[in-house]
Scaffold this motif. Structure first.
Motif, PDB file in Angstrom:
ATOM      1  N   GLN A  84       0.812  -1.216   0.000  1.00  0.00           N
ATOM      2  CA  GLN A  84       0.000   0.000   0.000  1.00  0.00           C
ATOM      3  C   GLN A  84       0.848   1.269   0.000  1.00  0.00           C
ATOM      4  N   LYS A  85       2.135   1.133   0.268  1.00  0.00           N
ATOM      5  CA  LYS A  85       3.010   2.300   0.160  1.00  0.00           C
ATOM      6  C   LYS A  85       3.209   2.687  -1.305  1.00  0.00           C
ATOM      7  N   ILE A  86       3.099   1.705  -2.211  1.00  0.00           N
ATOM      8  CA  ILE A  86       3.387   1.975  -3.626  1.00  0.00           C
ATOM      9  C   ILE A  86       2.202   1.740  -4.562  1.00  0.00           C
ATOM     10  N   ARG A  87       1.131   1.161  -4.063  1.00  0.00           N
ATOM     11  CA  ARG A  87      -0.039   0.876  -4.897  1.00  0.00           C
ATOM     12  C   ARG A  87      -1.303   1.424  -4.259  1.00  0.00           C
ATOM     13  N   SER A  88      -2.332   1.566  -5.076  1.00  0.00           N
ATOM     14  CA  SER A  88      -3.615   2.072  -4.581  1.00  0.00           C
ATOM     15  C   SER A  88      -4.325   1.001  -3.756  1.00  0.00           C
ATOM     16  N   PRO A  89      -5.244   1.411  -2.881  1.00  0.00           N
ATOM     17  CA  PRO A  89      -5.991   0.435  -2.088  1.00  0.00           C
ATOM     18  C   PRO A  89      -6.778  -0.543  -2.966  1.00  0.00           C
ATOM     19  N   LEU A  90      -7.288  -0.048  -4.096  1.00  0.00           N
ATOM     20  CA  LEU A  90      -8.047  -0.914  -4.997  1.00  0.00           C
ATOM     21  C   LEU A  90      -7.162  -2.009  -5.569  1.00  0.00           C
ATOM     22  N   ARG A  91      -5.983  -1.634  -6.016  1.00  0.00           N
ATOM     23  CA  ARG A  91      -5.065  -2.619  -6.599  1.00  0.00           C
ATOM     24  C   ARG A  91      -4.647  -3.644  -5.552  1.00  0.00           C
ATOM     25  N   VAL A  92      -4.374  -3.194  -4.343  1.00  0.00           N
ATOM     26  CA  VAL A  92      -3.974  -4.109  -3.272  1.00  0.00           C
ATOM     27  C   VAL A  92      -5.114  -5.073  -2.944  1.00  0.00           C
ATOM     28  N   SER A  93      -6.328  -4.573  -2.887  1.00  0.00           N
ATOM     29  CA  SER A  93      -7.458  -5.462  -2.574  1.00  0.00           C
ATOM     30  C   SER A  93      -7.688  -6.467  -3.694  1.00  0.00           C
ATOM     31  N   LEU A  94      -7.420  -6.077  -4.933  1.00  0.00           N
ATOM     32  CA  LEU A  94      -7.544  -7.031  -6.045  1.00  0.00           C
ATOM     33  C   LEU A  94      -6.480  -8.121  -5.948  1.00  0.00           C
ATOM     34  N   ILE A  95      -5.284  -7.738  -5.548  1.00  0.00           N
ATOM     35  CA  ILE A  95      -4.225  -8.736  -5.370  1.00  0.00           C
ATOM     36  C   ILE A  95      -4.623  -9.713  -4.265  1.00  0.00           C
ATOM     37  N   PHE A  96      -5.187  -9.191  -3.201  1.00  0.00           N
ATOM     38  CA  PHE A  96      -5.611 -10.064  -2.105  1.00  0.00           C
ATOM     39  C   PHE A  96      -6.833 -10.899  -2.462  1.00  0.00           C
ATOM     40  N   PHE A 124     -14.953 -19.398  -8.947  1.00  0.00           N
ATOM     41  CA  PHE A 124     -14.457 -18.728 -10.151  1.00  0.00           C
ATOM     42  C   PHE A 124     -15.287 -17.480 -10.440  1.00  0.00           C
ATOM     43  N   PHE A 125     -16.612 -17.597 -10.351  1.00  0.00           N
ATOM     44  CA  PHE A 125     -17.475 -16.444 -10.610  1.00  0.00           C
ATOM     45  C   PHE A 125     -17.258 -15.330  -9.591  1.00  0.00           C
ATOM     46  N   ILE A 126     -17.067 -15.687  -8.342  1.00  0.00           N
ATOM     47  CA  ILE A 126     -16.795 -14.681  -7.317  1.00  0.00           C
ATOM     48  C   ILE A 126     -15.470 -13.974  -7.622  1.00  0.00           C
ATOM     49  N   PHE A 127     -14.459 -14.737  -7.974  1.00  0.00           N
ATOM     50  CA  PHE A 127     -13.164 -14.152  -8.299  1.00  0.00           C
ATOM     51  C   PHE A 127     -13.271 -13.223  -9.513  1.00  0.00           C
ATOM     52  N   ILE A 128     -13.962 -13.656 -10.552  1.00  0.00           N
ATOM     53  CA  ILE A 128     -14.130 -12.827 -11.751  1.00  0.00           C
ATOM     54  C   ILE A 128     -14.886 -11.543 -11.400  1.00  0.00           C
ATOM     55  N   ALA A 129     -15.897 -11.637 -10.547  1.00  0.00           N
ATOM     56  CA  ALA A 129     -16.646 -10.440 -10.129  1.00  0.00           C
ATOM     57  C   ALA A 129     -15.729  -9.461  -9.398  1.00  0.00           C
ATOM     58  N   LEU A 130     -14.830  -9.975  -8.562  1.00  0.00           N
ATOM     59  CA  LEU A 130     -13.878  -9.105  -7.868  1.00  0.00           C
ATOM     60  C   LEU A 130     -12.949  -8.409  -8.853  1.00  0.00           C
ATOM     61  N   VAL A 131     -12.494  -9.138  -9.846  1.00  0.00           N
ATOM     62  CA  VAL A 131     -11.599  -8.549 -10.845  1.00  0.00           C
ATOM     63  C   VAL A 131     -12.331  -7.491 -11.662  1.00  0.00           C
ATOM     64  N   ILE A 132     -13.541  -7.801 -12.108  1.00  0.00           N
ATOM     65  CA  ILE A 132     -14.311  -6.847 -12.909  1.00  0.00           C
ATOM     66  C   ILE A 132     -14.618  -5.590 -12.107  1.00  0.00           C
ATOM     67  N   SER A 133     -14.937  -5.761 -10.826  1.00  0.00           N
ATOM     68  CA  SER A 133     -15.256  -4.597  -9.999  1.00  0.00           C
ATOM     69  C   SER A 133     -14.051  -3.669  -9.830  1.00  0.00           C
ATOM     70  N   GLY A 134     -12.863  -4.191 -10.025  1.00  0.00           N
ATOM     71  CA  GLY A 134     -11.669  -3.379  -9.874  1.00  0.00           C
ATOM     72  C   GLY A 134     -11.154  -2.776 -11.163  1.00  0.00           C
ATOM     73  N   LEU A 135     -11.793  -3.100 -12.286  1.00  0.00           N
ATOM     74  CA  LEU A 135     -11.352  -2.524 -13.553  1.00  0.00           C
ATOM     75  C   LEU A 135     -11.689  -1.041 -13.610  1.00  0.00           C
ATOM     76  N   PRO A 136     -10.860  -0.271 -14.277  1.00  0.00           N
ATOM     77  CA  PRO A 136     -11.153   1.161 -14.406  1.00  0.00           C
ATOM     78  C   PRO A 136     -12.457   1.388 -15.172  1.00  0.00           C
ATOM     79  N   VAL A 137     -13.202   2.377 -14.768  1.00  0.00           N
ATOM     80  CA  VAL A 137     -14.491   2.674 -15.388  1.00  0.00           C
ATOM     81  C   VAL A 137     -14.308   3.041 -16.857  1.00  0.00           C
ATOM     82  N   ARG A 138     -13.188   3.623 -17.214  1.00  0.00           N
ATOM     83  CA  ARG A 138     -12.973   4.047 -18.596  1.00  0.00           C
ATOM     84  C   ARG A 138     -12.995   2.866 -19.561  1.00  0.00           C
ATOM     85  N   LEU A 139     -12.638   1.676 -19.111  1.00  0.00           N
ATOM     86  CA  LEU A 139     -12.724   0.503 -19.970  1.00  0.00           C
ATOM     87  C   LEU A 139     -14.163   0.211 -20.357  1.00  0.00           C
ATOM     88  N   PHE A 140     -15.065   0.388 -19.405  1.00  0.00           N
ATOM     89  CA  PHE A 140     -16.471   0.134 -19.690  1.00  0.00           C
ATOM     90  C   PHE A 140     -17.052   1.214 -20.599  1.00  0.00           C
TER      91      PHE A 140
END
Length: 146
Positions: A84-96, A124-140
């Motif tokens: 979290q010193k070098i990454r955003s909270p969103l990115r860290v939560s996606l890694i976790f 798998f579906f839960i994991f994919i939902a977590l990944v999608i929720s962390g994607l930047p809005v600009r992609l959508f």
């Protein structure tokens, strides 16, 4: 369901508060130790208030508890603080979000547990939902224009 929602909310708050302190250049190791101290005191207080038995069944339970507290748990939270010193909270939560994936892989390979199809698909579906929720809005927004 209430416990699951409460856990998700408190974990999100934990990530955000940790990010606040990491942005102030606090020491990740000291912060992690303080977190574990507070959680330990709260857990012990709760056990005493509700009269829970604090004795373990056998020495193997003590070894397992110490191992799980020190290696996967403490190390994960210390790594999170450094990340979290070098990454955003969103990115860290996606890694976790990968934690259940690795837990399932280790349970299957090392633990000899059986993979049950519908559970694997659900995970798998839960994991994919977590990944999608962390994607930047600009992609959508770009996908919508196409």
């Amino acid at each position: 369901d209430i416990i699951t929602i409460g856990s998700a909310v408190t974990y999100a708050l934990h990530v955000l508060v940790s990010d606040h302190y990491m942005r102030k250049n606090k020491d990740p190791l000291i912060l992690s130790c303080q977190q574990f101290l507070v959680v330990g005191i709260l857990a012990l207080s709760t056990a005493l208030v509700f009269g829970l038995d604090l004795l373990t069944i056998n020495r193997y339970a003590v070894y397992a508890t110490l191992f799980l507290a020190l290696f996967p748990t403490l190390s994960a939270f210390v790594i999170q603080m450094f990340a979290q010193k070098i990454r955003s909270p969103l990115r860290v939560s996606l890694i976790f979000a990968l934690e259940p994936v690795f837990a399932a892989i280790f349970a299957w390979t090392i633990g000899g547990e059986e993979i049950i199809g519908y559970r694997a698909v659900g995970g798998f579906f839960i994991f994919i939902a977590l990944v999608i929720s962390g994607l930047p809005v600009r992609l959508f927004k770009k996908a919508k224009k196409m």
